[in-house]
Design an enzyme around this catalytic site. Structure first.
Site, PDB file in Angstrom:
ATOM      1  CE  LYS A 155      -3.763  -2.510   2.147  1.00  0.00           C
ATOM      2  NZ  LYS A 155      -4.450  -2.940   3.363  1.00  0.00           N
ATOM      3  CG  ASP A 167      -9.482  -0.083   4.983  1.00  0.00           C
ATOM      4  OD1 ASP A 167      -9.245  -0.411   3.801  1.00  0.00           O
ATOM      5  OD2 ASP A 167      -8.850  -0.520   5.963  1.00  0.00           O
ATOM      6  CD  GLN A 211      -3.348  -4.352   6.643  1.00  0.00           C
ATOM      7  OE1 GLN A 211      -3.235  -3.424   5.854  1.00  0.00           O
ATOM      8  NE2 GLN A 211      -4.046  -5.439   6.354  1.00  0.00           N
TER       9      GLN A 211
END
Ligand code: NAD
Length: 318
Positions: free
Chosen positions: A66, A133, A110
């Protein structure tokens, strides 16, 4: 038309269109980078902060990928690596700092987090407009009332949606009115996938572990999305002739032989028995190389969108 060749052509087995997620994701990354260049030239540099707690090897790989994609897109990219014994209060304090940092437009924590930390509390602490997200209840709520343009949408289903749109276009079909069946009802894939398909006027069924006669439910689908986490659960005879099959599953299974380190080989398979399904499908995503690469591309798209919104700029549509 040649009257001799026509019958033999129709007798040939029909091959499903293979939906190339790698190529589609590259296309999105290129567009994000182009849009980012224009934004940067006007004084706004999109910024993504990724937070990793602990040393889970798979999470380290995802977070690294990412960060690299963010740099490739020309973003300001920052990674916070916290030790496994970080407290919830410390993580919350970091999230609050990032919420207040004007250089950061997207925050990604994460998952999974260590057990001692309440993940929901952390995800809900992220400012909804920086929640790239798309897991914050505000963004989930906006998606569920059809306010897709105001929400930040979860990356995997929105990437899958782009592949579905591309497959429909390639097959000369329209999405509106299609029967869509999603197998899996998770908050990060199944449910948001349903919202996205509903927003495109599909008739949506969400099937799950308690669904009765799953094969016959699946056979109703013009669009079948498998997001289960069970290797090759979906067999060829679950697929309606010509259906668009989107395989979100990523499962590592044993393969024959040993690898260079002398360990038993493994390979990745999806939730769909690919060879069987591609003999019946109209279009199908492979694993790997289908939905997987789209997730990071959509994270970059979400970060760019968040940066545009934070600065009152027109946002691109992906
Ligand atoms: P999850 O475990 O949260 O949810 C799985 C869902 O499948 C549940 O809703 C459950 O009801 C359903 N299910 C389980 N067994 C079933 C069965 N036998 N029949 C029908 N339904 C069944 O999983 P998730 O997070 O939604 O992920 C699903 C899969 O997608 C996993 O393989 C995961 O690795 C993969 N995934 C891939 C990406 C990506 O490509 N970037 C992102 C997220 C998830």
């Amino acid at each position: 038309m040649n009257p001799v060749s026509a019958p033999s052509l129709t007798a040939l087995p029909k091959a499903a269109l293979v939906i190339d997620g790698k190529a589609a994701s590259k296309g999105i990354i290129v567009r994000v980078a182009e849009e980012a260049r224009a934004l940067i030239a006007s004084g706004v540099k999109p910024g993504l902060a990724v937070v990793l707690v602990g040393e889970d090897p798979a999470s380290q790989v995802y977070v690294g990928a990412k960060g690299r994609a963010a740099v490739d897109c020309g973003f300001y990219s920052v990674q916070h690596d916290l030790s496994r014994d970080t407290s919830e209060a410390e993580l919350l304090a970091l999230v609050h700092r990032l919420n207040a940092d004007p250089a950061v437009h997207g925050i990604l924590v994460q998952l999974p987090l260590p057990k001692a930390i309440n993940s929901a509390r952390i995800l809900e602490a992220i400012a909804p407009h920086k929640d790239v997200d798309g897991f914050h209840p505000i963004n989930v709520g906006l998606a569920s009332i059809g306010e897709m343009k105001r929400a930040l949408l979860p990356c995997t289903p929105s990437g899958a949606m782009i592949l579905i749109e591309q497959a429909c276009a390639a097959l000369g079909q329209t999405l509106s009115g299609k029967e869509a069946v999603i197998i899996g009802r998770s908050n990060i894939v199944g449910k948001p996938m349903a919202q996205l398909l509903l927003a495109q006027n599909c008739t949506v069924t969400i099937a799950h572990s308690r669904t009765r006669d799953l094969p016959s439910v699946a056979r109703r689908a013009d669009i079948l999305v498998a997001a289960v986490g069970q290797p090759e659960l979906v067999r060829g005879d679950w697929i309606a002739e010509g259906a668009i099959v989107i395989d979100v599953g990523v499962n590592r299974i044993a393969a024959e032989g040993l690898n260079a380190a002398g360990k038993p080989k493994t390979r990745l398979v999806g939730d769909v028995a690919y060879a069987e399904a591609s003999a019946r499908a109209g279009a199908i995503t492979p694993v790997p190389g289908g939905v997987g690469p789209m997730t990071i591309a959509m994270l970059m798209a979400n970060t760019l969108i968040a940066a545009c919104r934070a600065n009152g700029r027109a946002e691109p549509k992906f």
